[in-house]
Design a protein around this motif. Structure first.
Motif: not given
Length: 297
Positions: A109-137
């Protein structure tokens, strides 16, 4: 040079409701057939994305789940998440899911981490959208520790803190990690600082621009401190739309219509995302009710 198969997905926007959703069953059959062929033909890896609620990639909501199926259908090819939108998920759950796939595939296996590219995706975690880049790393570093078997503290159902170790334990001692980028130099540099591999696109930039970003990444990687499980030198993986046929003319004839359909779907989703971002910016710029000029507290 290693060659891989990357699924991105462009579903038929013109199909009727019944045909479209029945067609998803056929698409999974196609994915399994392609995976078996790529395994047999010596390709290095299969990459599957994470997509939610959009026209592009309707059959790819969970790369771990699909990779588990591919693990049982293949023998040697590596199975990688081309994008795992880490801010949408608890890192402990990510470690658990991919440890299952790692065991099923015997370490492929291998995993490529993304910060998220579409705001609608974040209906799954709305509180995580604003600072998604900081959260990802931030969570990427935690994911490495969890994979290595370190106990980490989390809040349980009673509000107390409890130390847990991710289970099951993975087959591989370290988790091969990439960072997905659409082209931002800041992301290339951040990937270097975190000492992950990088997954980038060739489209939308010149060769000179791409070379500059690779240099930026290499310099940041070399200057960064060691990270658990990170190799001494990172791997740059590039995505390019490719179709091979007996002649150029045959390739254009066979791939032209599907590629145009994909591009139409991709452009439509990108436009929708830009509109959502513009709306977000407009809302953020408005003063809160009762706190206009001269009333800020």
């Amino acid at each position: 040079m290693d060659l891989s198969v990357m699924f991105f997905g462009a579903d038929d926007a013109g199909a009727g409701h019944t045909a479209k959703y029945a067609g998803h069953t056929a698409k999974y059959d196609d994915i399994l057939a392609i995976a078996r062929a790529a395994d047999r033909l010596g390709f290095t890896a299969i990459w599957t994305p994470e997509r939610h609620f959009q026209q592009v990639g309707q059959v790819f909501p969970n790369p771990a789940l699909l990779s588990a199926a591919l693990a049982t259908a293949t023998e040697r090819i590596h199975l990688r998440a081309g994008s795992l939108v880490l801010p949408l998920h608890h890192p402990l759950r990510v470690a658990e899911d991919w440890a299952v796939v790692d065991n099923l595939s015997r370490g492929r296996i291998g995993v490529s981490v993304a910060t998220g590219w579409h705001s609608t995706d974040f209906v799954l975690a709305p509180a995580a959208y604003q600072d998604r880049r900081e959260r990802a790393f931030r969570d990427l570093a935690l994911l490495r520790r969890l994979w290595a078997g370190e106990a980490a503290e989390f809040t349980d159902g009673t509000g107390g803190r409890v130390a847990v170790v991710s289970q099951p334990r993975p087959y591989s001692a370290s988790l091969p990690l990439w960072t997905t980028t659409s082209g931002s130099p800041q992301t290339w540099e951040a990937a270097g600082r975190m000492r992950t591999n990088i997954l980038g696109a060739t489209i939308g930039q010149t060769r000179d621009e791409l070379a500059g970003k690779i240099r930026l990444y290499r310099d940041a990687y070399a200057a960064a401190p060691e990270q658990p499980g990170a190799p001494p030198r990172g791997t740059v993986t590039l995505m390019a739309h490719t179709y091979v046929a007996g002649t150029d003319e045959a390739a254009r004839e066979q791939a032209g219509a599907p590629l145009k359909e994909y591009l139409r779907s991709y452009v439509a989703q990108t436009a929708a995302n830009k509109q959502a971002a513009a709306h977000e910016g407009a809302v953020a710029s408005k003063p809160a009710a009762g706190k206009g000029r001269g009333q800020a507290r």
